[in-house]
Design an enzyme around this catalytic site. Structure first.
Site, PDB file in Angstrom:
ATOM      1  N   GLY A 100       1.164  -3.165  32.481  1.00  0.00           N
ATOM      2  CA  GLY A 100      -0.215  -3.582  32.702  1.00  0.00           C
ATOM      3  C   GLY A 100      -1.175  -2.525  33.219  1.00  0.00           C
ATOM      4  CB  SER A 129       0.295  -5.363  29.260  1.00  0.00           C
ATOM      5  OG  SER A 129      -0.102  -6.201  30.320  1.00  0.00           O
ATOM      6  CE1 TYR A 153       2.808 -11.074  33.236  1.00  0.00           C
ATOM      7  CE2 TYR A 153       1.060  -9.470  33.049  1.00  0.00           C
ATOM      8  CZ  TYR A 153       2.351  -9.792  33.409  1.00  0.00           C
ATOM      9  OH  TYR A 153       3.194  -8.834  33.934  1.00  0.00           O
ATOM     10  CB  THR A 179       5.604 -11.965  30.871  1.00  0.00           C
ATOM     11  OG1 THR A 179       5.726 -10.915  29.909  1.00  0.00           O
ATOM     12  CG2 THR A 179       6.299 -11.544  32.162  1.00  0.00           C
ATOM     13  NE  ARG A 188       4.923  -6.295  42.133  1.00  0.00           N
ATOM     14  CZ  ARG A 188       4.228  -6.400  41.016  1.00  0.00           C
ATOM     15  NH1 ARG A 188       3.096  -5.723  40.879  1.00  0.00           N
ATOM     16  NH2 ARG A 188       4.639  -7.162  40.028  1.00  0.00           N
ATOM     17  CE  LYS A 260       9.039  -7.792  29.886  1.00  0.00           C
ATOM     18  NZ  LYS A 260       8.525  -7.654  31.234  1.00  0.00           N
ATOM     19  CG  HIS A 284       8.285  -7.819  35.796  1.00  0.00           C
ATOM     20  ND1 HIS A 284       7.631  -8.773  35.058  1.00  0.00           N
ATOM     21  CD2 HIS A 284       7.332  -6.897  36.116  1.00  0.00           C
ATOM     22  CE1 HIS A 284       6.353  -8.455  34.946  1.00  0.00           C
ATOM     23  NE2 HIS A 284       6.144  -7.318  35.564  1.00  0.00           N
ATOM     24  NE  ARG A 287       5.775  -3.549  38.256  1.00  0.00           N
ATOM     25  CZ  ARG A 287       5.118  -2.639  38.958  1.00  0.00           C
ATOM     26  NH1 ARG A 287       5.756  -1.574  39.392  1.00  0.00           N
ATOM     27  NH2 ARG A 287       3.835  -2.777  39.241  1.00  0.00           N
ATOM     28  CG  ASP A 314      12.440  -4.689  30.248  1.00  0.00           C
ATOM     29  OD1 ASP A 314      12.873  -5.218  31.283  1.00  0.00           O
ATOM     30  OD2 ASP A 314      11.281  -4.895  29.836  1.00  0.00           O
ATOM     31  CB  SER A 315      15.356  -4.282  33.934  1.00  0.00           C
ATOM     32  OG  SER A 315      14.234  -5.156  33.799  1.00  0.00           O
ATOM     33  NE  ARG A 318      14.536   4.425  35.597  1.00  0.00           N
ATOM     34  CZ  ARG A 318      13.929   3.260  35.316  1.00  0.00           C
ATOM     35  NH1 ARG A 318      13.786   2.866  34.054  1.00  0.00           N
ATOM     36  NH2 ARG A 318      13.451   2.500  36.261  1.00  0.00           N
TER      37      ARG A 318
HETATM   38  C1  FNR Z   1       5.447  -3.715  34.275  1.00  0.00           C
HETATM   39  N1  FNR Z   1       6.016  -4.781  33.585  1.00  0.00           N
HETATM   40  C2  FNR Z   1       5.205  -5.693  32.954  1.00  0.00           C
HETATM   41  N2  FNR Z   1       5.756  -6.689  32.210  1.00  0.00           N
HETATM   42  C3  FNR Z   1       4.981  -7.557  31.538  1.00  0.00           C
HETATM   43  O1  FNR Z   1       5.514  -8.441  30.880  1.00  0.00           O
HETATM   44  N3  FNR Z   1       3.631  -7.411  31.559  1.00  0.00           N
HETATM   45  C4  FNR Z   1       3.001  -6.448  32.277  1.00  0.00           C
HETATM   46  O2  FNR Z   1       1.787  -6.341  32.271  1.00  0.00           O
HETATM   47  C5  FNR Z   1       3.814  -5.578  33.041  1.00  0.00           C
HETATM   48  N4  FNR Z   1       3.261  -4.625  33.828  1.00  0.00           N
HETATM   49  C6  FNR Z   1       4.049  -3.668  34.426  1.00  0.00           C
HETATM   50  C7  FNR Z   1       3.461  -2.639  35.148  1.00  0.00           C
HETATM   51  C8  FNR Z   1       4.257  -1.612  35.664  1.00  0.00           C
HETATM   52  C9  FNR Z   1       3.618  -0.513  36.434  1.00  0.00           C
HETATM   53  C10 FNR Z   1       5.654  -1.626  35.455  1.00  0.00           C
HETATM   54  C11 FNR Z   1       6.525  -0.499  35.941  1.00  0.00           C
HETATM   55  C12 FNR Z   1       6.233  -2.679  34.789  1.00  0.00           C
HETATM   56  C13 FNR Z   1       7.477  -4.872  33.434  1.00  0.00           C
HETATM   57  C14 FNR Z   1       7.934  -4.117  32.178  1.00  0.00           C
HETATM   58  O3  FNR Z   1       7.569  -4.795  31.028  1.00  0.00           O
HETATM   59  C15 FNR Z   1       9.460  -3.959  32.169  1.00  0.00           C
HETATM   60  O4  FNR Z   1      10.051  -5.223  32.316  1.00  0.00           O
HETATM   61  C16 FNR Z   1       9.978  -3.008  33.238  1.00  0.00           C
HETATM   62  O5  FNR Z   1       9.128  -1.912  33.419  1.00  0.00           O
HETATM   63  C17 FNR Z   1      11.353  -2.510  32.834  1.00  0.00           C
HETATM   64  O6  FNR Z   1      11.933  -1.778  33.830  1.00  0.00           O
HETATM   65  P1  FNR Z   1      11.920  -0.180  33.920  1.00  0.00           P
HETATM   66  O7  FNR Z   1      12.205   0.384  32.551  1.00  0.00           O
HETATM   67  O8  FNR Z   1      10.537   0.197  34.401  1.00  0.00           O
HETATM   68  O9  FNR Z   1      12.984   0.048  34.894  1.00  0.00           O
END
Ligand code: FNR
Length: 388
Positions: A100, A129, A153, A179, A188, A260, A284, A287, A314-315, A318
């Protein structure tokens, strides 16, 4: 078939001409470079997670408990990384997860457009996003031949949800990713300690402020009263959906519907029964909820419950090795979040394309060296459990 691994020859041959790479080759370098390139507030928003970030670390650590076992006499001279899902054939299983604040991560403030252009250049689909700096129509216009997905969203205003989805359909997106884990923001500490929430400062709301339904609900236009638009956004953003909402979500579009945030097999079965076209196994990136299972540990049960439906994962991914491991555990496609974001921060479009090409090259070369020439060869038997 694209030869993803050939990226290494480009790099080595450039070296013969005295040209050394502009960008680091692996995650640690992308992360360090991004931190140096970003403002502290964007960095903490992007790098941080929920609680003490245990789940975020667990996501990464989970990959260390699975080790690939090489096979010999396979002659995997050519690898086929292509994947077919949702009626599409993609050159590789790699995807860009929806993020996002992409726009803010790029020096020119238009990271969503850069990611869409990177998708066009690499064939790696972007899941765009809802929270973007540039409206979805402008993002989709940059996809070239690469299919794109729109991440919703779901707002509390059903007409607004319907409007966003129909715009995505009209703009040419090939699937809708809903999502489910973020109708409220998780706790956070990094962001809380600096009172930092970009959307409340008016960032990344272009899909809303350009939407006719959203605009019609405002007393003044977002241009006249930006603060009023932000307040309205905060009031409609998060919808705590229940299973009763699934038929309505399903009815919004005939595009493939992917949900998701699913990690429990029972949720997967219900979603499947409710007519979704794909499952997106993710926490996510740690997060949203701390104290959780690493997403990779949830994947095998999710795949089993999906019973043939495509599963995007995902998640914590690396590296190319992580991509291969997730595929071996049954993912149909593997998305990255922070890695490509860091590439964007490091070097805009070029940095992002480099990160995607590096991940693809490592994935491909690992399949070559380890003797797994196609995705079908990557089964759980390619892995052995080891102490983390
Ligand atoms: C996200 N993620 C996320 N997911 C989603 O469905 N809509 C969104 O707008 C966002 N925004 C977002 C912002 C930031 C800064 C991050 C780091 C992540 C989650 C994203 O789609 C995904 O699930 C994770 O980033 C996967 O994990 P890794 O690869 O960052 O470890």
């Amino acid at each position: 078939m694209p030869d993803f691994g050939a990226y290494q020859y480009e790099i080595y041959f450039d070296g013969l001409r005295g040209v050394v790479p502009r960008f680091p080759m692996a995650y640690e370098g992308w992360e360090a470079g991004a931190q140096a390139a970003m403002t502290p507030s964007v960095w903490s928003y992007v790098a941080g997670g929920a609680g003490d970030e245990h789940t975020q670390r667990a996501n990464v650590a989970a990959f260390l408990r699975h080790a690939l076992i090489p096979r010999m006499f396979v002659g995997a001279a050519q690898r086929d990384l292509s994947v077919s899902m949702f009626g599409l054939t993609l050159p590789s299983p790699l995807m860009m997860a929806p993020v996002g604040v992409l726009g803010l991560c790029c020096q020119d403030g238009h990271g969503d457009l850069a990611a869409a252009r990177a998708a066009a250049q690499t064939g790696v689909p972007m899941i765009a996003s809802t929270l973007s700096v540039d409206p979805m129509e402008q993002v989709a216009a940059e996809f070239g031949q690469t299919p794109g997905f729109y991440q919703l969203y779901t707002p509390t205003d059903r007409d607004l949800a319907a409007s966003l989805v129909s715009r995505a359909e009209a703009a040419g997106f090939k699937g809708i990713v809903v999502t489910l884990d973020t109708w409220v923001t998780g706790w956070r500490p990094r962001d809380l300690s600096t009172s930092n929430f970009p959307q409340l400062r008016g960032h990344c709301l272009a899909n809303y402020t350009s939407d006719p339904v959203f605009r019609a609900a405002l007393a003044k236009t977002p241009e006249e009263d930006p603060g009023g638009a932000v307040l309205h956004w905060a009031g409609v953003f998060g919808n705590p959906l229940t299973w009763d909402d699934l038929p309505w979500l399903r009815s919004l579009s005939s595009l493939p519907l992917i949900v998701k945030g699913l990690c429990h097999p029972e949720d997967v079965r219900r979603a499947r029964d409710g007519g979704v076209d794909g499952i997106y196994c993710s926490n996510h990136g740690g997060r949203q909820a701390n104290g959780g299972l690493a997403a990779l540990d949830a994947l095998p049960e999710v795949v089993e419950a999906a019973d043939g439906l495509p599963v995007i994962f995902d998640s914590g991914v690396r590296s190319g090795a992580d991509v291969v491991k997730a595929l071996a555990l049954g993912a149909s496609a593997v998305a990255v979040g922070r890695p490509y974001l860091y590439g964007l921060a490091l070097g805009g479009l070029d940095g992002l394309v480099h990160v995607l090409r590096a991940l693809l090259a490592e994935t491909d070369l690992l399949m070559a060296v380890d003797g797994y020439p196609s995705l079908a060869d990557l089964t759980p038997d390619a892995l052995r459990g080891v102490a983390g």
